[in-house]
Design an enzyme around this catalytic site. Structure first.
Site, short mmCIF file in Angstrom:
data_model
loop_
_atom_site.label_atom_id
_atom_site.label_comp_id
_atom_site.label_asym_id
_atom_site.label_seq_id
_atom_site.Cartn_x
_atom_site.Cartn_y
_atom_site.Cartn_z
N LYS A 107 2.42 -3.43 6.64
CA LYS A 107 2.65 -3.70 5.22
C LYS A 107 4.14 -3.63 4.88
CE LYS A 107 -1.48 -4.29 3.28
NZ LYS A 107 -1.84 -5.47 2.45
N SER A 116 0.82 -1.21 0.00
CA SER A 116 0.00 0.00 0.00
C SER A 116 0.85 1.26 0.00
CB SER A 116 -0.89 0.00 1.24
OG SER A 116 -1.51 1.24 1.44
N TYR A 160 -1.11 0.14 10.08
CA TYR A 160 -1.33 -0.57 8.82
C TYR A 160 -0.13 -0.42 7.89
CZ TYR A 160 -3.55 -1.42 4.22
OH TYR A 160 -3.86 -1.86 2.96
#
Length: 348
Positions: A158, A126, A154
């Site tokens: 990732k 991402s 997050y």
């Protein structure tokens, strides 16, 4: 060729499955089996009616033995806890994003070491891996050589997974590929827990005749990619041969999929131009500092050179993104609005 898609019943997973089935082959080999693995299985999807498709239902961390019960040639690892979800529940994000990915990589390694095929593992990362740090401000445009300094759990999860995949690839355990996804818009269906979900909602809901709230400033710039461009990018990264010539994947660096940069104000002006004032006026602005802090930490300007060498390009403009959604999801657009849009297109 047996392929697994984790998060196979998510929006991108279903789109990817449909495209693989349509092509019928992958890397020059016939597609004989496509496994959709997901915690939540939806009935009645066209992709599940194909005889080549099978389903593994349940938490992926508990289902890996079933996924790898037969040799796996390729895994598209899309399953994750999304941005706002992982920020609100740290333990959930660690389990769903980091622990599950680590376990999947270990299972893929065991397969290769047991004389099975060394699997291709394509990881959907991402734009959230990037962020501006006080000691290292984020420079624009961003490239794959820009140091990631994520500003959310997050993004951190990732980025750690990216490094694991790079090291597993270096060791020869897998053939790992990482595609960093931009915010995918416009997504159909119900809103999800992604911090960036409003970027689809402020288009999707008004087109359906439903009011929507935008939690960020109209001046916020964001990097977007349409669903079609996203799926094409994932597949191109997966199929690219390794090498140093154009069209080949050099090294183990991730590929930032091409980004269309727009402001929220430009999104709304496009909706107004395409669908009319009544539709655009269904959107109201109500600032949410938590959402803006997450989405605002992501870069919006990218150098797409690495993706361009693979033949990938950003969407031309946001109007084409909106019209793609209308073409692919006519039943989700209010009849009167659909008539307005199609009449305007006919005149042009």
């Amino acid at each position: 060729m047996r392929i697994v898609i984790t998060g196979g019943f998510g929006f991108v997973g279903v789109q990817l499955a449909a495209e693989l089935l349509r092509r019928g082959s992958f890397r020059g080999r016939p597609l004989t089996g496509l496994v959709l693995a997901d915690r939540f299985v939806r009935d009645g999807l066209p992709v599940t009616l194909d005889r080549r498709v099978s389903v593994v239902e349940g938490d992926l961390l508990d289902s890996l033995d079933e996924v790898f019960a037969e040799p796996v040639d390729a895994v598209f690892h899309l399953a994750s806890a999304v941005s706002a979800e992982a920020e609100a529940d740290f333990d959930l994000g660690m389990r769903a994003n980091l622990e599950t990915t680590s376990a999947l990589l270990a299972a893929a390694r065991r397969q290769g070491e047991a004389a099975g095929p060394v699997p291709l593992v394509v990881f959907s990362s991402s734009v959230a891996v990037y962020g501006s740090d006080a000691a290292l401000p984020l420079r624009s445009p961003v490239t794959e050589a820009t140091l990631p300094t994520p500003q959310s759990s997050y993004g951190t999860q990732k980025y750690v997974c990216e490094q694991l995949i790079a090291d597993y690839t270096r060791k020869g355990f897998i053939d790992g590929r990482v595609a960093r996804l931009m915010t995918v818009a416009v997504r159909p269906g119900r809103p999800n827990a992604a911090a960036s979900g409003f970027l689809s909602g402020i288009v999707r809901e008004p087109l359906a005749g439903i009011p929507a709230t935008c939690p960020v400033s109209p001046q916020l710039r964001v990097a977007l990619a349409s669903p079609r461009a996203t799926v094409e990018g994932i597949l191109r990264v997966a199929e690219a041969p390794r090498g140093s010539r154009p069209g080949e994947l050099t090294g183990r660096l991730p590929v930032n999929l091409p980004a269309l940069t727009v402001t929220v104000a430009e999104i709304m002006s496009t909706v107004r131009r395409v669908a009319g004032d009544d539709v655009a006026d269904l959107v109201t602005f109500a600032p949410d500092p938590a959402v803006e802090a997450i989405v605002g930490s992501w870069p919006s300007h990218f150098d797409n050179s690495r993706a361009s060498t693979l033949g990938l390009h950003a969407d031309s403009d946001f109007e084409s993104v909106v019209l793609q959604y209308v073409a692919d999801h006519r039943d989700d657009v209010a009849p009167g609005t659909l008539t307005v849009i199609e009449t305007a297109l006919h005149r042009s």
